[in-house]
Design a protein around this motif. Structure first.
Motif, short mmCIF file in Angstrom:
data_model
loop_
_atom_site.label_atom_id
_atom_site.label_comp_id
_atom_site.label_asym_id
_atom_site.label_seq_id
_atom_site.Cartn_x
_atom_site.Cartn_y
_atom_site.Cartn_z
N HIS A 115 1.01 -0.80 -0.06
CA HIS A 115 -0.20 -0.33 -0.43
C HIS A 115 1.40 1.33 0.04
CE1 HIS A 115 -4.18 -1.99 1.31
NE2 HIS A 115 -3.70 -2.42 0.20
N ALA A 116 0.13 2.42 -0.35
CA ALA A 116 0.93 2.99 -1.38
C ALA A 116 0.62 4.73 0.24
CB ALA A 116 0.38 4.32 -2.09
N LYS A 117 -0.13 4.03 1.44
CA LYS A 117 -0.09 4.89 2.95
C LYS A 117 -1.25 3.74 3.65
CE LYS A 117 -4.56 6.76 1.12
NZ LYS A 117 -5.65 8.06 0.88
N TYR A 118 -0.75 4.33 5.43
CA TYR A 118 -0.96 3.39 6.22
C TYR A 118 -1.50 4.74 7.58
CZ TYR A 118 1.53 0.12 4.12
OH TYR A 118 2.26 -0.95 2.78
N SER A 119 -2.33 4.25 8.16
CA SER A 119 -2.72 4.51 9.49
C SER A 119 -1.42 5.19 9.76
CB SER A 119 -3.66 3.46 10.01
OG SER A 119 -3.99 4.59 11.64
N ALA A 120 -1.37 6.44 10.15
CA ALA A 120 -1.05 7.19 10.97
C ALA A 120 -0.78 6.49 12.86
CB ALA A 120 -0.96 8.67 11.08
N GLN A 121 -1.49 6.16 13.29
CA GLN A 121 -1.61 5.87 14.15
C GLN A 121 -1.93 4.42 14.99
OE1 GLN A 121 -5.46 6.68 16.23
NE2 GLN A 121 -5.35 9.31 15.61
N THR A 122 -2.34 3.34 13.50
CA THR A 122 -2.23 2.31 14.01
C THR A 122 -1.36 1.16 13.21
OG1 THR A 122 -4.12 1.19 12.59
CG2 THR A 122 -4.25 1.82 14.82
N LYS A 123 -0.47 1.97 12.20
CA LYS A 123 -0.10 1.49 10.94
C LYS A 123 -0.70 0.12 10.20
CE LYS A 123 3.67 1.19 14.09
NZ LYS A 123 5.11 1.15 15.10
N SER A 124 -1.32 0.55 10.07
CA SER A 124 -3.02 -0.73 9.25
C SER A 124 -3.35 0.39 8.95
CB SER A 124 -3.73 -0.77 10.51
OG SER A 124 -4.50 0.50 10.78
N THR A 125 -3.46 -0.64 7.69
CA THR A 125 -3.96 0.12 6.44
C THR A 125 -5.54 0.98 6.05
OG1 THR A 125 -5.23 -2.13 5.52
CG2 THR A 125 -3.44 -1.99 4.77
N VAL A 126 -5.34 1.82 5.48
CA VAL A 126 -7.07 2.60 5.29
C VAL A 126 -7.78 2.76 4.42
CG1 VAL A 126 -5.37 4.41 7.34
CG2 VAL A 126 -5.13 4.48 4.34
N VAL A 127 -6.58 2.00 3.36
CA VAL A 127 -8.37 1.69 2.49
C VAL A 127 -8.06 0.70 1.45
CG1 VAL A 127 -8.10 4.39 1.13
CG2 VAL A 127 -6.40 2.85 0.62
N GLY A 128 -8.83 -0.11 0.52
CA GLY A 128 -8.82 -1.62 0.05
C GLY A 128 -7.40 -1.13 -0.90
N ASP A 129 -6.98 -2.90 -1.39
CA ASP A 129 -6.21 -2.76 -2.22
C ASP A 129 -6.83 -2.41 -3.97
OD1 ASP A 129 -5.02 -4.53 -0.42
OD2 ASP A 129 -5.62 -6.06 -1.08
N ASP A 130 -7.98 -2.89 -4.32
CA ASP A 130 -8.24 -1.90 -5.08
C ASP A 130 -9.20 -0.63 -5.31
OD1 ASP A 130 -10.61 -2.27 -3.86
OD2 ASP A 130 -11.64 -4.01 -5.45
N LYS A 131 -9.16 -0.10 -4.24
CA LYS A 131 -9.95 1.47 -3.54
C LYS A 131 -8.47 2.60 -4.43
CE LYS A 131 -13.80 -0.28 -2.53
NZ LYS A 131 -14.74 0.20 -3.44
N TRP A 132 -6.98 2.74 -4.63
CA TRP A 132 -6.24 3.16 -4.78
C TRP A 132 -5.00 3.03 -5.38
CZ3 TRP A 132 -7.09 8.56 -2.56
CH2 TRP A 132 -5.72 9.05 -2.24
N GLY A 133 -4.78 4.00 -5.96
CA GLY A 133 -3.46 3.21 -6.93
C GLY A 133 -1.81 2.84 -5.94
N HIS A 134 -2.59 1.83 -5.69
CA HIS A 134 -1.29 1.73 -4.52
C HIS A 134 -0.16 0.72 -5.36
CE1 HIS A 134 -3.29 1.94 -1.22
NE2 HIS A 134 -4.54 0.66 -1.32
N LEU A 135 0.00 0.40 -6.39
CA LEU A 135 1.75 0.04 -7.39
C LEU A 135 2.84 1.12 -7.46
CD1 LEU A 135 3.24 -2.23 -8.26
CD2 LEU A 135 1.73 -2.32 -10.20
#
Length: 310
Positions: A115-135
């Motif tokens: 993923h291209a971005k993560y949660s600043a508080q939990t370090k987990s993902t914040v959007v789905g795999d197909d909801k953002w241009g992660h690659l």
């Protein structure tokens, strides 16, 4: 009380700017930075965090070199630990998705990308795999480049052999960057913003710089340990170099040139050796993209225009 030198005063002024523009947005627990407190208050972009780390690392090096008093050395130590904390948090974010790295190495599918971005508080993902241009191969490459540079300066980011193994996996993740279409720096793919991935010169250049830096840094523990050495195939560096030379000053199939190319012909990648090609690329960017209020990202950029908003 000892007086401050001129360089010390300038450093203090720069430090004040860094605190007001960068450090104030850092999460005190994870060390990650958020850059859009209104729309996405908890989103920490990998690339933004890395450039913030570069700014803090520059201040760390400056305070180390120009320390007038003990407080300067203490400030340098604090800044160095801030860099370490941010890099370790980014590494932890990616390690939580280690299964995706294995899948991407096999199939290069866009939904298997880190993923291209993560949660600043939990370090987990914040959007789905197909909801953002992660690659975004360049973002992972910039992480490895920054990791190598900080390690070479004496900061220890990697703490154990599990992390060494994951960094080695990240090298495998990016080493096919010379033939992996991605969404690029602007996270949108081709010029028309239809989510079409392209082979981007800026990504290829960042891959080359990252592979070269990791290859040169030696071991990640800084103690001569053979177990912490990251292995890079020289052929992959040459493949990236050859492709980059043939593509510049063009960015991709749909983009004649792109402002992102500045990041590979100069700071932070310095991925192009030929001075003539550097000058040609820079002049092409100036002639094509420079306008009254600065440079466009690329020709016919439709960001926030009615054509794309509606």
């Amino acid at each position: 009380m000892r007086s401050r030198s001129a360089s010390g005063v300038r450093l203090d002024c720069l430090m004040h700017l860094v605190e007001q523009t960068i450090l104030k947005y850092q999460n005190p627990i994870t060390g990650l930075f958020t850059n859009n407190v209104e729309d996405s208050p908890d989103h920490a972009w990998v690339r933004d965090n890395l450039y913030a780390t570069h700014a803090i690392w520059a201040m760390y090096r400056a305070y180390q070199k120009s320390a007038d008093v003990d407080e300067d050395l203490a400030k340098a130590n604090e800044l160095g630990l801030t860099c370490v904390k941010t890099m370790q948090s980014l590494l932890e974010c990616m390690m939580l998705q280690s299964n995706k790295v294995e899948q991407f190495k096999l199939y290069q599918r866009k939904n298997d990308a880190l993923h291209a971005k993560y949660s600043a508080q939990t370090k987990s993902t914040v959007v789905g795999d197909d909801k953002w241009g992660h690659l975004q191969i360049d973002a992972i490459s910039l992480f490895l480049l920054t990791l190598a540079q900080l390690t070479a300066s004496g900061l220890q980011i990697v703490r154990n052999f599990d992390e060494v193994a994951f960094v080695q996996n990240l090298v495998y993740y990016i080493e096919a960057g010379y033939r992996t279409p991605d969404y690029g720096v602007w996270e949108r793919g081709d010029k028309t913003n239809q989510g079409i991935r392209e082979l981007n010169s800026s990504s290829v250049g960042m891959v080359k710089a990252a592979l070269q830096a990791v290859n040169d840094v030696g071991d990640l523990f800084g103690d001569g340990s053979k177990g912490s050495v990251i292995h890079v195939l020289p052929d992959q560096i040459q493949q990236c170099s050859a492709l980059l030379t043939s593509m510049l000053p063009r960015e991709s199939f749909s983009k004649e040139t792109d402002l992102a190319l500045l990041s590979i012909i100069s700071y932070p990648a310095f991925a192009v050796e030929e001075q003539s090609l550097i000058q040609l690329t820079r002049q092409t960017i100036i002639n094509t993209l420079l306008g009254r209020y600065g440079c466009r990202r690329f020709l016919r950029d439709g960001y926030k225009t009615p054509l794309e908003v509606n």
